[in-house]
Design an enzyme around this catalytic site. Sequence first.
Site, PDB file in Angstrom:
ATOM      1  N   GLY A  57       3.943  -1.806  19.404  1.00  0.00           N
ATOM      2  CA  GLY A  57       2.550  -2.240  19.431  1.00  0.00           C
ATOM      3  C   GLY A  57       1.882  -1.760  20.697  1.00  0.00           C
ATOM      4  O   GLY A  57       2.551  -1.379  21.660  1.00  0.00           O
ATOM      5  N   GLU A 178      12.123   4.685  13.692  1.00  0.00           N
ATOM      6  CA  GLU A 178      11.539   4.849  12.361  1.00  0.00           C
ATOM      7  C   GLU A 178      10.861   6.194  12.153  1.00  0.00           C
ATOM      8  O   GLU A 178      10.539   6.544  11.021  1.00  0.00           O
ATOM      9  CB  GLU A 178      10.557   3.701  12.071  1.00  0.00           C
ATOM     10  CG  GLU A 178       9.268   3.678  12.902  1.00  0.00           C
ATOM     11  CD  GLU A 178       9.408   2.972  14.255  1.00  0.00           C
ATOM     12  OE1 GLU A 178      10.484   3.055  14.868  1.00  0.00           O
ATOM     13  OE2 GLU A 178       8.408   2.370  14.714  1.00  0.00           O
ATOM     14  N   SER A 234      -2.759   3.175 -11.953  1.00  0.00           N
ATOM     15  CA  SER A 234      -3.249   2.305 -13.024  1.00  0.00           C
ATOM     16  C   SER A 234      -2.408   2.485 -14.290  1.00  0.00           C
ATOM     17  O   SER A 234      -2.215   1.535 -15.049  1.00  0.00           O
ATOM     18  CB  SER A 234      -4.740   2.531 -13.304  1.00  0.00           C
ATOM     19  OG  SER A 234      -4.989   3.833 -13.736  1.00  0.00           O
TER      20      SER A 234
END
Length: 519
Positions: A57, A178, A234
Amino acid sequence: MTQHQRLLIIDFGSQVTQLIARRLRELNVYCEIHPFNAVDDAFLKSFAPQAVILSGGPASVTTACSPRAPQSLFDMKVPVFGICYGQQVMMEQMGGRVESGHHAEYGRAFIAPDDGHKGDGIFAGLFETGREEVWMSHGDRVTALAPGFEVIGTSPNAPYAMIADESRGFYAVQFHPEVHHTPNGRTMLENFVRLAGFTGDWTMASYKDEAIRKIREQVGDKQVICGLSGGVDSSVAAVLIHEAIGDQLTCVFVDHGLLRLNEAEEVVTMFRDTYNIPLIHADEADLFIGALEGVSDPEVKRKTIGRLFIDVFQKYANQIDGAEFLAQGTLYPDVIESVSFSGGPSVTIKSHHNVGGLPEKMGLKLVEPLRELFKDEVRALGRELGLPEKFIGRHPFPGPGLAIRCPGEITREKLDILRKADAVFIDQIRKHGLYDEIWQAFVAILPVRTVGVMGDGRTYDYACALRAVTSVDGMTADYYPFGHDFLGETATRIINEVKGINRVTYDITSKPPGTIEWE
Ligand code: XMP
């Protein structure tokens, strides 16, 4: 009840927090990202994670009111892995010390093992070359360890680059495992989850069953409507919901006249004929094209299309008796937004481009069965559901469709030309076996006519631009490096096969500074 093991990622606002989740999902570990200011003691208890990762952060733990993890986390007896700011939080909260400034490290760094440590526990498999390449991005650094921790590895600017308290299952690193620039980062995350007892039970087959059960539970015997665009999200959402509740689902496919060649027929055929899903095919091309007449401002175009889309969708949805739910293909990246460390929670949920605003307007509740998935997981789920590969691997197509690939005023003539040119380009890409390597490819028709010579006569026709990009998520993109032969052959085919175009260009702008679409 959730049936799979769960890992919690507490997000302190790093730009790369999503990548932690990506890496874990690749390891078949289910995880969720939650902003630090939404994680309190009660949340921890109810989430009941089997392990926790603290993200990086931008804040400094040395400043007042900087973010923290709930203190109770460290008494839960679950393994914790702190990354960058997460490491500093652990040290600060567990009795170590962190200092600011003077020792910033950004980019590539090398970690050497501390005396006697060859790398074990979560660092197993590391240091095979005697040192470990990692990606650093920190201004502060740990200067004293909390009780129980020992040093595993150091870098020139971070004496506590890798630390661990193995007896309690606490690990922390100053760098970012990561990111791809930490070549063995995945190994560390894998070691961590194995040590924490994860068995890799997050599979698409189990997800599918669980999602179906949840949809049934949520919907009961009510009706659901789903806006279908023919895109992968969708489509997968619709097929999944259909599998769960059958004919209680009705799909609405709005054809705004801005679709690609044969697109409407393909979508309608697949859903009606292959899946037997009740589908309303709303052919509203005249309405949309009529409203766009004379409009050349890109924002006005988008807004006009968005507004009409909602009106039209609502009109057809009103025909479905007792519809209480609206299904959307919202994905996980749409759900999570990093926290801003300067203020309160800044988690916002993006609404789907095409049906945004609808649920509130119509008083519908949302069904979002993909909201825990990343795009590639949606594709895997689509395969699990047996959707044809042709649908699963489709390039993304924007809600406003060809309108934003036709800069300037839209006319039916231009749209027809564009459709044909686009079909030739995509055909070329498929023939050369490049479709799956490319994130998105299309043709834009330019609002200029240029002089050409064909046969014995001069032409004065449209110019077009080919666009093809590689990308991971559409946020950044590079143009695709076609060979000259491919480009030459494609240009020749378009000019020969598409009446109305006499000049072909290739757009080699990356994003940023360009965008993928032309408008
Ligand atoms: P840009 O052009 O901003 O696009 O680089 C990034 C990705 O988003 C798609 N896109 C849209 N998708 N409605 C959508 O559903 C929209 O209004 C829209 N605008 C852009 C674009 O095709 C690319 O994949």
